[in-house]
Design a protein around this motif. Structure first.
Motif, PDB file in Angstrom:
ATOM      1  N   LYS A 386     -21.544 -31.612 -72.613  1.00 12.27           N
ATOM      2  CA  LYS A 386     -20.671 -31.578 -71.345  1.00 12.27           C
ATOM      3  C   LYS A 386     -20.999 -32.631 -70.973  1.00 12.27           C
ATOM      4  O   LYS A 386     -21.986 -31.757 -70.042  1.00 12.27           O
ATOM      5  N   LEU A 387     -19.823 -32.640 -69.757  1.00 15.12           N
ATOM      6  CA  LEU A 387     -20.176 -33.389 -68.345  1.00 15.12           C
ATOM      7  C   LEU A 387     -19.191 -32.463 -67.258  1.00 15.12           C
ATOM      8  O   LEU A 387     -17.565 -32.559 -67.094  1.00 15.12           O
ATOM      9  N   ILE A 388     -20.334 -32.452 -66.135  1.00 13.94           N
ATOM     10  CA  ILE A 388     -19.567 -30.627 -65.530  1.00 13.94           C
ATOM     11  C   ILE A 388     -19.973 -31.422 -64.038  1.00 13.94           C
ATOM     12  O   ILE A 388     -20.780 -31.630 -63.791  1.00 13.94           O
ATOM     13  N   VAL A 389     -18.854 -31.427 -63.327  1.00 17.20           N
ATOM     14  CA  VAL A 389     -19.110 -32.061 -61.987  1.00 17.20           C
ATOM     15  C   VAL A 389     -18.101 -31.340 -60.800  1.00 17.20           C
ATOM     16  O   VAL A 389     -16.999 -30.263 -61.174  1.00 17.20           O
ATOM     17  N   HIS A 390     -19.075 -30.975 -59.668  1.00 23.18           N
ATOM     18  CA  HIS A 390     -18.162 -30.266 -58.797  1.00 23.18           C
ATOM     19  C   HIS A 390     -18.496 -31.177 -57.723  1.00 23.18           C
ATOM     20  O   HIS A 390     -19.287 -31.580 -57.134  1.00 23.18           O
ATOM     21  N   GLY A 391     -17.179 -30.879 -56.811  1.00 28.43           N
ATOM     22  CA  GLY A 391     -17.117 -31.356 -55.569  1.00 28.43           C
ATOM     23  C   GLY A 391     -16.791 -30.676 -54.241  1.00 28.43           C
ATOM     24  O   GLY A 391     -15.778 -29.913 -55.039  1.00 28.43           O
ATOM     25  N   ARG A 392     -16.083 -30.860 -53.457  1.00 26.76           N
ATOM     26  CA  ARG A 392     -16.369 -29.886 -52.674  1.00 26.76           C
ATOM     27  C   ARG A 392     -14.402 -29.608 -51.923  1.00 26.76           C
ATOM     28  O   ARG A 392     -13.562 -28.880 -52.306  1.00 26.76           O
ATOM     29  N   SER A 393     -13.855 -31.210 -53.528  1.00 24.28           N
ATOM     30  CA  SER A 393     -12.447 -31.247 -52.910  1.00 24.28           C
ATOM     31  C   SER A 393     -12.149 -31.564 -53.966  1.00 24.28           C
ATOM     32  O   SER A 393     -13.296 -31.922 -55.010  1.00 24.28           O
ATOM     33  N   ARG A 394     -11.008 -31.584 -54.372  1.00 24.15           N
ATOM     34  CA  ARG A 394     -10.171 -32.636 -56.284  1.00 24.15           C
ATOM     35  C   ARG A 394     -10.716 -33.643 -56.144  1.00 24.15           C
ATOM     36  O   ARG A 394     -11.710 -34.508 -56.875  1.00 24.15           O
ATOM     37  N   ASN A 395     -10.543 -34.468 -55.147  1.00 23.25           N
ATOM     38  CA  ASN A 395     -10.600 -35.633 -54.875  1.00 23.25           C
ATOM     39  C   ASN A 395     -12.139 -35.500 -54.972  1.00 23.25           C
ATOM     40  O   ASN A 395     -12.348 -36.843 -55.455  1.00 23.25           O
ATOM     41  N   GLU A 396     -12.977 -35.459 -54.604  1.00 30.30           N
ATOM     42  CA  GLU A 396     -14.509 -35.452 -54.350  1.00 30.30           C
ATOM     43  C   GLU A 396     -15.564 -35.258 -55.490  1.00 30.30           C
ATOM     44  O   GLU A 396     -15.952 -35.790 -56.174  1.00 30.30           O
ATOM     45  N   ILE A 430      -4.282 -37.966 -61.565  1.00 31.82           N
ATOM     46  CA  ILE A 430      -5.109 -38.231 -60.305  1.00 31.82           C
ATOM     47  C   ILE A 430      -4.061 -36.783 -59.520  1.00 31.82           C
ATOM     48  O   ILE A 430      -4.227 -36.042 -58.436  1.00 31.82           O
ATOM     49  N   ASP A 431      -2.677 -37.195 -60.018  1.00 35.84           N
ATOM     50  CA  ASP A 431      -1.859 -35.777 -58.793  1.00 35.84           C
ATOM     51  C   ASP A 431      -1.937 -34.754 -59.857  1.00 35.84           C
ATOM     52  O   ASP A 431      -1.568 -34.066 -59.522  1.00 35.84           O
ATOM     53  N   GLY A 432      -2.841 -34.498 -60.498  1.00 38.15           N
ATOM     54  CA  GLY A 432      -3.124 -32.996 -60.993  1.00 38.15           C
ATOM     55  C   GLY A 432      -1.173 -32.837 -61.526  1.00 38.15           C
ATOM     56  O   GLY A 432      -1.135 -31.767 -62.377  1.00 38.15           O
ATOM     57  N   ASN A 433      -0.243 -33.877 -62.765  1.00 38.08           N
ATOM     58  CA  ASN A 433       0.866 -33.881 -63.122  1.00 38.08           C
ATOM     59  C   ASN A 433       0.515 -33.547 -64.374  1.00 38.08           C
ATOM     60  O   ASN A 433       1.049 -35.320 -64.579  1.00 38.08           O
ATOM     61  N   TYR A 434       0.112 -32.607 -65.177  1.00 31.64           N
ATOM     62  CA  TYR A 434       0.131 -32.541 -66.631  1.00 31.64           C
ATOM     63  C   TYR A 434       0.570 -31.572 -68.024  1.00 31.64           C
ATOM     64  O   TYR A 434       0.530 -30.194 -66.087  1.00 31.64           O
ATOM     65  N   ASP A 435       0.685 -31.885 -68.309  1.00 31.70           N
ATOM     66  CA  ASP A 435       1.113 -30.118 -69.192  1.00 31.70           C
ATOM     67  C   ASP A 435       0.550 -30.569 -70.233  1.00 31.70           C
ATOM     68  O   ASP A 435      -0.282 -31.145 -70.615  1.00 31.70           O
TER      69      ASP A 435
END
Ligand code: ADP
Length: 452
Positions: A386-396, A430-435
């Motif tokens: 599992k690759l888990i990544v954190h950023g200050r924003s979703r874009n980062e 990228i737009d967070g537009n999914y179901d």
């Protein structure tokens, strides 16, 4: 505090639990099948016990062998991880009967939540909104026709004992319902040894949003926000993120409070996840998982809470040492499940890892038992990292994930890394537009292109 914990699992989750134990100064016992003798969780544990041949039924699912291993090593407690015996109420009971602590909820809660019909009734009673559907089990094709007419098509016929997306069938119209009933109940019988099914309204384009809770045995309950697990293939999660791009803070607050209240009502204890479908601003309960989940790290990355540590403390009788007000979510986290599979056909690709290089750097976490020379046996689940990544924003977070995926080298077997690389570059993602249907359409689109 416990002095020694036996970890009744394998692979990345065995290692995950081992790390929490080490961080707490607790000694660890690994159990393993003959196929896993050289694996990382065995190498890093203080002690290890071989509990059987490769087949899961004869090793990791062998209750007597696991409990005997705990007895001979004088272990105080057993952590079951996820999968295998983690939601087996009989096992939890047997463990306690042998004077060993089961790190998880009570056998009663495991039993109720493990039966999806019972779970839905319990959830509804506790004040959680559920997907409209049959009142309990549906016994016959005739009853299925009646219920279908009441709730309206399309409907989903689901196995009461279901799990892993199996034993589910959609009926688009009344003409399909008898056939769907027979197929779902036949599949349920062969997969789970229990053919009981129930019916739900089939939601067309929902998101899968789940709430993580922690509850101690003193009545304290907190939620740690949500995970969006809508990216699925065959009803199985592929990538998860927190927070969900679809929720605002007041919706999060509202559903979190509903869930905490319900957990208090039923007297739940330990870590748990309440899963919902979310459509047009409404939440509908689908099931509760009474264990640690694969995707728990995204919650850890945004809250800073070590969920395994909390599970261990709670099982040892401690009180939660923070309140709801002290839970704060910071930034954004995404997890990619990396399977040893062909990224297009999804056929498993077991074998030996000939070269291995993990990504690193700020905000990057890899949970995996892989190393150069590791053998991926064909007997178990194909998820290897599992690759888990954190950023200050979703874009980062997305930029960092792109970078981390490009650094990751796993030679010798094929993996789903290329699928993740493609997926996180898709504009809808990228737009967070999914179901929950989006990924299958995206993957199918690719196959069609390949066939042209
Ligand atoms: P399992 O225990 O097999 O994982 P779940 O009940 O958690 O089964 O459902 C798994 C997935 O199946 C959900 O995340 C969702 O994608 C889909 N699903 C379940 N119930 C419904 C429903 N009523 N309408 C549409 N999709 C559903």
């Amino acid at each position: 505090m416990f002095e020694k914990i036996l970890i009744a699992n394998r692979g990345e989750i065995a290692l995950r639990v081992l790390r929490a134990c080490r961080d707490m100064g607790i000694r660890t016992v690994a159990v393993h099948s003959t196929a896993d003798a050289e694996s990382m969780h065995v190498r890093l544990a203080d002690e290890s016990v071989c509990i059987g041949p490769p087949s899961g039924t004869e090793s990791y699912l062998n209750k007597a062998a696991v409990i005997s291993a705990a007895m001979v090593t004088n272990s105080d407690a057993i952590h079951p991880g996820y999968g295998f015996l983690s939601e087996n109420a009989d096992f939890a009971e047997m463990v306690e009967e042998h004077g060993i602590t089961f790190i998880g909820p009570t056998p009663e809660h495991i039993r109720v939540m493990g039966d999806k019909v019972q779970a839905k009734i319990a959830a509804q009673k506790a004040g959680i909104p559920v997907v409209p559907g049959s009142d309990g089990a549906v016994e016959s094709p005739e009853e299925a026709i009646k219920v279908g007419a009441e709730i309206g098509y399309p409907v989903l016929i689901k196995a009461s004992a279901g799990g892993g997306g199996r034993g589910m069938k959609v009926a688009e119209t009344a003409d399909d319902v008898v056939e769907a009933f027979k197929v779902a109940s036949g599949e349920a019988k062969s997969a789970f040894g229990n053919g009981e099914v129930y019916m739900e309204k089939y939601l067309s384009k929902p998101r899968h949003i789940e709430i993580q809770v922690l509850a101690d045995s003193h009545g304290n309950v907190v939620h740690l926000g949500e995970r969006d697990c809508s990216l699925q293939r065959k009803h199985q999660k592929v990538l998860e993120e927190s927070p969900s791009p679809a929720l605002n803070s007041s919706e999060r607050e509202r559903i979190g409070q509903v869930v905490c209240e319900a957990m208090r009502n039923i007297g739940y204890r330990n870590a748990g996840t309440v899963e919902f479908l979310y459509e047009n601003g409404e939440f509908y309960f689908i099931e509760m998982n009474t264990r640690l989940q694969v995707e728990h790290p995204v919650t850890e990355m945004v809250t800073g809470v070590d969920l395994v540590r909390e599970q261990i403390r709670i099982a040892n009788g401690a009180e939660l040492d923070f309140s709801q007000d002290e839970v704060s979510m910071s930034g954004h986290a995404i997890e990619c499940r990396i399977n040893a599979e062909d990224p297009v056909t999804f056929t498993p690709s077991p074998g030996q890892v000939t070269g291995y290089h993990m990504p690193g750097g700020l905000g990057v976490r890899v949970d995996s038992g892989l190393f150069s020379g590791a053998k991926i046996p064909p007997y178990y689940d194909s998820m290897v990292a599992k690759l888990i990544v954190h950023g200050r924003s979703r874009n980062e977070c997305l930029m960092r994930l792109r970078r981390a995926l490009s650094e990751y080298v796993i030679d010798g077997v094929t993996t789903t890394i290329p699928l993740h690389e493609k997926l996180i570059n898709a504009q809808d993602f990228i737009d967070g537009n999914y179901d929950i249907r989006w990924l299958e359409e995206f993957v199918l689109g690719d196959d069609q292109k390949a066939n042209r």
